[in-house]
Design a protein around this motif. Sequence first.
Motif, PDB file in Angstrom:
ATOM      1  N   THR A   6       0.811  -1.221   0.000  1.00  0.00           N
ATOM      2  CA  THR A   6       0.000   0.000   0.000  1.00  0.00           C
ATOM      3  C   THR A   6       0.842   1.269   0.000  1.00  0.00           C
ATOM      4  O   THR A   6       1.774   1.375  -0.758  1.00  0.00           O
ATOM      5  N   MET A   7       0.486   2.215   0.828  1.00  0.00           N
ATOM      6  CA  MET A   7       1.029   3.574   0.721  1.00  0.00           C
ATOM      7  C   MET A   7       2.547   3.675   0.748  1.00  0.00           C
ATOM      8  O   MET A   7       3.189   3.035   1.542  1.00  0.00           O
ATOM      9  N   ILE A   8       3.052   4.572  -0.023  1.00  0.00           N
ATOM     10  CA  ILE A   8       4.429   5.038   0.121  1.00  0.00           C
ATOM     11  C   ILE A   8       4.266   6.513   0.435  1.00  0.00           C
ATOM     12  O   ILE A   8       3.862   7.278  -0.410  1.00  0.00           O
ATOM     13  N   SER A  15      -6.737  10.313   5.626  1.00  0.00           N
ATOM     14  CA  SER A  15      -5.988  11.280   4.833  1.00  0.00           C
ATOM     15  C   SER A  15      -6.863  12.202   3.992  1.00  0.00           C
ATOM     16  O   SER A  15      -6.557  13.367   3.843  1.00  0.00           O
ATOM     17  N   TYR A  16      -7.958  11.675   3.433  1.00  0.00           N
ATOM     18  CA  TYR A  16      -8.744  12.522   2.536  1.00  0.00           C
ATOM     19  C   TYR A  16      -9.481  13.609   3.286  1.00  0.00           C
ATOM     20  O   TYR A  16      -9.879  14.592   2.710  1.00  0.00           O
ATOM     21  N   ARG A  17      -9.709  13.349   4.570  1.00  0.00           N
ATOM     22  CA  ARG A  17     -10.427  14.332   5.369  1.00  0.00           C
ATOM     23  C   ARG A  17      -9.477  15.390   5.919  1.00  0.00           C
ATOM     24  O   ARG A  17      -9.910  16.287   6.608  1.00  0.00           O
ATOM     25  N   PHE A  47      -9.570   4.786  -9.309  1.00  0.00           N
ATOM     26  CA  PHE A  47      -8.646   3.858  -9.969  1.00  0.00           C
ATOM     27  C   PHE A  47      -7.559   3.440  -8.967  1.00  0.00           C
ATOM     28  O   PHE A  47      -6.807   4.285  -8.490  1.00  0.00           O
ATOM     29  N   GLY A  48      -7.514   2.139  -8.659  1.00  0.00           N
ATOM     30  CA  GLY A  48      -6.592   1.652  -7.618  1.00  0.00           C
ATOM     31  C   GLY A  48      -7.207   1.891  -6.255  1.00  0.00           C
ATOM     32  O   GLY A  48      -6.585   2.448  -5.361  1.00  0.00           O
ATOM     33  N   CYS A  49      -8.465   1.432  -6.090  1.00  0.00           N
ATOM     34  CA  CYS A  49      -9.242   1.758  -4.874  1.00  0.00           C
ATOM     35  C   CYS A  49      -8.809   0.932  -3.673  1.00  0.00           C
ATOM     36  O   CYS A  49      -9.090   1.309  -2.539  1.00  0.00           O
ATOM     37  N   PRO A  53     -10.357   1.543   3.734  1.00  0.00           N
ATOM     38  CA  PRO A  53     -11.490   2.465   3.723  1.00  0.00           C
ATOM     39  C   PRO A  53     -11.192   3.810   3.045  1.00  0.00           C
ATOM     40  O   PRO A  53     -12.099   4.616   2.892  1.00  0.00           O
ATOM     41  N   ASN A  54      -9.918   4.056   2.644  1.00  0.00           N
ATOM     42  CA  ASN A  54      -9.609   5.391   2.101  1.00  0.00           C
ATOM     43  C   ASN A  54     -10.469   5.752   0.896  1.00  0.00           C
ATOM     44  O   ASN A  54     -10.841   6.909   0.711  1.00  0.00           O
ATOM     45  N   THR A  55     -10.765   4.743   0.080  1.00  0.00           N
ATOM     46  CA  THR A  55     -11.553   5.026  -1.126  1.00  0.00           C
ATOM     47  C   THR A  55     -12.924   5.617  -0.771  1.00  0.00           C
ATOM     48  O   THR A  55     -13.442   6.484  -1.473  1.00  0.00           O
ATOM     49  N   ASN A  81     -12.315   0.653  -9.119  1.00  0.00           N
ATOM     50  CA  ASN A  81     -11.394  -0.130  -9.960  1.00  0.00           C
ATOM     51  C   ASN A  81     -10.157  -0.561  -9.174  1.00  0.00           C
ATOM     52  O   ASN A  81      -9.604   0.214  -8.383  1.00  0.00           O
ATOM     53  N   ASP A  82      -9.729  -1.769  -9.416  1.00  0.00           N
ATOM     54  CA  ASP A  82      -8.419  -2.243  -8.936  1.00  0.00           C
ATOM     55  C   ASP A  82      -8.083  -3.495  -9.733  1.00  0.00           C
ATOM     56  O   ASP A  82      -8.878  -3.940 -10.576  1.00  0.00           O
ATOM     57  N   SER A  83      -6.904  -4.053  -9.458  1.00  0.00           N
ATOM     58  CA  SER A  83      -6.508  -5.290 -10.137  1.00  0.00           C
ATOM     59  C   SER A  83      -7.494  -6.399  -9.779  1.00  0.00           C
ATOM     60  O   SER A  83      -8.083  -6.369  -8.691  1.00  0.00           O
TER      61      SER A  83
HETATM   62  C1  LIG Z   1      -1.362   2.088  -2.175  1.00  0.00           C
HETATM   63  S1  LIG Z   1      -2.850   1.375  -2.670  1.00  0.00           S
HETATM   64  C2  LIG Z   1      -3.856   2.809  -2.664  1.00  0.00           C
HETATM   65  C3  LIG Z   1      -5.238   2.538  -2.221  1.00  0.00           C
HETATM   66  C4  LIG Z   1      -6.158   3.728  -2.132  1.00  0.00           C
HETATM   67  N1  LIG Z   1      -6.324   4.368  -3.402  1.00  0.00           N
HETATM   68  C5  LIG Z   1      -5.675   4.717  -1.102  1.00  0.00           C
HETATM   69  O1  LIG Z   1      -5.446   5.879  -1.439  1.00  0.00           O
HETATM   70  O2  LIG Z   1      -5.546   4.314   0.050  1.00  0.00           O
HETATM   71  C6  LIG Z   1      -2.525   1.102  -4.372  1.00  0.00           C
HETATM   72  C7  LIG Z   1      -3.583   0.305  -5.055  1.00  0.00           C
HETATM   73  O3  LIG Z   1      -3.348   0.412  -6.467  1.00  0.00           O
HETATM   74  C8  LIG Z   1      -3.657  -0.834  -7.021  1.00  0.00           C
HETATM   75  N2  LIG Z   1      -2.999  -0.954  -8.326  1.00  0.00           N
HETATM   76  C9  LIG Z   1      -1.685  -0.952  -8.600  1.00  0.00           C
HETATM   77  N3  LIG Z   1      -1.477  -1.107  -9.904  1.00  0.00           N
HETATM   78  C10 LIG Z   1      -2.702  -1.193 -10.486  1.00  0.00           C
HETATM   79  C11 LIG Z   1      -3.138  -1.351 -11.818  1.00  0.00           C
HETATM   80  N4  LIG Z   1      -2.272  -1.451 -12.818  1.00  0.00           N
HETATM   81  N5  LIG Z   1      -4.461  -1.375 -12.057  1.00  0.00           N
HETATM   82  C12 LIG Z   1      -5.365  -1.260 -11.052  1.00  0.00           C
HETATM   83  N6  LIG Z   1      -4.994  -1.108  -9.740  1.00  0.00           N
HETATM   84  C13 LIG Z   1      -3.685  -1.091  -9.470  1.00  0.00           C
HETATM   85  C14 LIG Z   1      -3.129  -1.832  -5.999  1.00  0.00           C
HETATM   86  O4  LIG Z   1      -3.701  -3.115  -6.185  1.00  0.00           O
HETATM   87  C15 LIG Z   1      -3.558  -1.172  -4.708  1.00  0.00           C
HETATM   88  O5  LIG Z   1      -4.819  -1.585  -4.300  1.00  0.00           O
END
Ligand SMILES: C[S@@+](CC[C@H](N)C(=O)[O-])C[C@H]1O[C@@H](n2cnc3c(N)ncnc32)[C@H](O)[C@@H]1O
Length: 334
Positions: A6-8, A15-17, A47-49, A53-55, A81-83
């Motif tokens: 997850t986060m870097i 965070s969003y609040r 995209f990348g949800c 719960p952040n999404t 959306n996510d993988s």
């Molecule tokens: C660090 S998390 C972020 C989650 C959320 N958006 C947040 O802000 O907390 C990164 C997310 O991006 C997704 N991800 C990475 N590459 C992806 C791709 N090519 N397509 C869809 N999702 C992807 C990962 O599976 C992961 O759930």
Amino acid sequence: MSTSFTMIGGEGPDSYREHSKYQKINEAISTKLDIDFTSNLVNIADFGCSSGPNTFDAVQTIIDAVEHKYQEDTEYQVFFNDSPNNDFNTLFKTLPPTRKYFATGVPGSFFGRVLPRSSFHVGVCSYSLHFVSKVPKEIKDRDSPVWNKDIHCTGSSKEVAKLYLDQYKIDVGSFLSARAQELVPGGLLLLLGSCLPNGVQISETVVGMMIDNIGSSLNEIAKQGLIDQEKLDAFKLPIYLAHADDLKQIITDNGCYTIEVFDKISHEHGEFPLDPEYLTISFKVTVGGIVTSQFGQDAMEKTYELVKEKTQEMLPQLAKAKPGMQYLIVLRKN
Ligand SMILES: C[S@@+](CC[C@H](N)C(=O)[O-])C[C@H]1O[C@@H](n2cnc3c(N)ncnc32)[C@H](O)[C@@H]1O
């Protein structure tokens, strides 16, 4: 793609609040969103949800801002959306009970098309665009002249960093082009994430130092025979933190958007607290999942015991680290 990777950047669940971010998103939607309201349906996409719960906070922030701007009787549909291997079950089980939107799961890589043409009005991609679709193969190959001995490009090799950047350019370009087809005219794409301030090398930041710490801990675990050294030599993190100007240039070169906002978001309490326990846990949450997927749970736990010890020893060095950068970018489709 591991969903626990997850986060870097040390973002917390709320965070969003965080006020400044909420304010900026609200302002951008209020002044820049210009959509046709005849259907009274607003489609939002994340995209990348991940699994929450952040999404949910991100989506709610957007809905609040749209409601504030249009004050219409509107229905909302949210595309999550996510993988495909993301934990969508947890996401759907934990949807906020009081939500005012219809929820849809959209599995697939965001580097390609995942939605029909002109199908969403406001999109967000938060802390997900630092993933690259693949690690350049030359840097994983021990026999290649640009083999990277570290688990990431935090060291000094310019060639390795360039190969990562080349892949990142391709991936972010593909992401932007796909979203440009899916976004309605006048719609907005919000990008949140971590990058590097211009002139700062990743090795000079806490993120880079902690990644190197994880790499050297993994090497010790390999020396103890707990993981295979050859496998470790080929293991590279599939992430890239771009410099702010490079990211801006990639967006400009893509040509599909006008950059409405490109802001640095500051952390109220600084980037990271200098606490070995906190830092170890943060980087276990962020990188532990991928270490487990490669080397197993036991090796991951042992690695992070070492990471914690080393973090304690590194505190004077970490105290001198240069800050990274968290960004909020708002794009409007041309
Ligand atoms: C660090 S998390 C972020 C989650 C959320 N958006 C947040 O802000 O907390 C990164 C997310 O991006 C997704 N991800 C990475 N590459 C992806 C791709 N090519 N397509 C869809 N999702 C992807 C990962 O599976 C992961 O759930």
